[in-house]
Write an enzyme that holds these catalytic residues in place. Structure first.
Site, PDB file in Angstrom:
ATOM      1  N   ASN A   1      -9.684   0.740   9.464  1.00 32.44           N
ATOM      2  CA  ASN A   1      -8.928   0.344  10.641  1.00 32.44           C
ATOM      3  C   ASN A   1      -9.529   0.960  11.904  1.00 32.44           C
ATOM      4  OD1 ASN A   1      -6.988  -0.126  12.666  1.00 32.44           O
ATOM      5  ND2 ASN A   1      -5.264   0.325  11.379  1.00 32.44           N
TER       6      ASN A   1
ATOM      7  N   LYS B   1       0.872  -1.181   0.000  1.00 31.77           N
ATOM      8  CA  LYS B   1       0.000   0.000   0.000  1.00 31.77           C
ATOM      9  C   LYS B   1       0.906   1.227   0.000  1.00 31.77           C
ATOM     10  CE  LYS B   1      -2.944   2.719   3.070  1.00 31.77           C
ATOM     11  NZ  LYS B   1      -3.946   2.747   4.148  1.00 31.77           N
TER      12      LYS B   1
ATOM     13  N   GLY C   1     -11.166   7.010   6.485  1.00 29.29           N
ATOM     14  CA  GLY C   1     -12.266   7.922   6.776  1.00 29.29           C
ATOM     15  C   GLY C   1     -13.587   7.258   7.098  1.00 29.29           C
TER      16      GLY C   1
END
Lengths: 67, 254
Positions: B205, B96, B184
């Site tokens: 997360n 990522k 978000g």
């Protein structure tokens, strides 16, 4: 000999001759750990062949929680 | 099926591993989330504590694909280095890409993200860049060879939900690689909306790790993502201005 590990100067016995032996000395040999020596990233199979000399800069990193 | 590069996943939830209260709660949350992809960060080891517990080492690595992130990088070079460190573990080839340009908003640096993506694709990684919700940037990342593009719903850890559904839907419409809404997400309904917009997956997360009951929230997110996906595939009815009766008007008994 003196080497820098993760930003801190360390004195390690001269019997520690390679990266594999360093991990054993630090009791990290069975951990998931990645070694970078003087900005050179090592694959696990390179650990035993890569020698350590006075003044080396070593980074030992691992995976921690993150998103 | 979610296909990223050469890999196939039945779960569309990608779960971060930061900020859980403890390993036991985390392990149970991961399990009920049914996720198959876990993100991690790469950091210095504490060499003075060889016995330090590590979550990753407690996982059955056959069950999960690791998606290390380049968090902490503020330049393309730093991101590339972190990615190479992660891959040298021999445990993963997905990355990522996360290059943060601003400490207050944690918004990604689009130029450095694109540059790092290009280099890492060339280097053989399966690359998933975390990016702004900008359709043009998403296209550039795709053209640079990104295997999935991960636009943010709103700033990292903010729990603000999806602030620009229009941009996200344009990104999704034009994409030829999976689009994973990353960052978000605050509530299950946010995840449902992302999936109803047609996202291929959601990465979250804090919404789980920071919930009062992370295990319960992990289950809620798993269900939300499934519900949103099913709703997207089923195809919603068009919105109308006035009511339309569900019961027949004829045959009333008088």
């Amino acid at each position: 000999m003196n080497i820098t590990i993760n930003g801190k100067m360390q004195t390690i016995p001269d019997t520690v001759g390679n990266v594999q032996q360093l991990l054993e000395y630090l009791r990290l040999a069975d951990r998931i750990v990645v070694v970078e020596i003087n900005r050179d990233i090592l694959q696990k199979e390179q650990h035993a062949a890569r020698s350590i000399t006075d003044g080396d800069t070593i980074e030992l990193v691992h995976f921690v929680g993150g998103g | 099926m979610l296909r990223i590069g050469p890999y196939e996943f039945s779960s569309r939830l990608l779960l971060g591993t930061g900020k859980f209260p403890d390993f036991d709660i985390q392990r149970r949350a991961v399990e009920v989330s049914e996720t198959e992809i876990l993100t991690f960060a790469v950091r210095r080891m504490n060499i003075y504590d060889p016995a330090q517990p590590n979550f990753l080492e407690q996982l059955d690595l056959q069950k999960y694909k690791l998606l290390p992130n380049t968090a902490g990088a503020s330049t393309a070079e730093e991101a590339v280095r972190i990615a190479r460190l992660a891959r040298a573990s021999g445990l993963c080839d997905m990355i990522k890409v996360e290059v943060i340009a601003d400490t207050k908003t944690l918004l990604p640096d689009p130029i450095a993200t694109l540059e790092a993506t290009r280099i890492l694709v060339e280097d053989g990684f399966i690359v998933l860049p975390y990016t702004n919700d900008d359709p043009v940037l998403a296209r550039h990342l795709q053209e640079a060879g990104a295997h999935a593009v991960m636009p943010g719903a709103s700033p990292i850890g903010s729990g603000q939900g999806i602030l620009n559904p229009l941009n996200l839907s344009i990104i999704i419409e034009e994409a030829t690689v999976p689009i994973i809404v990353d960052a978000g997400i605050g509530t299950p309904s946010d995840a449902v909306i992302a999936m109803e917009l047609g996202a291929d997956g959601v990465l979250l997360n804090t919404a789980v790790a920071g919930a009062k009951d992370p295990v319960k929230m992990a289950e809620a997110m798993m269900l939300a993502i499934k519900a949103g996906r099913l709703g997207y595939e089923a195809g919603r009815i068009p919105k109308k201005r006035y009511a339309q009766a569900s019961s027949p008007m004829e045959g009333m008994s008088k």
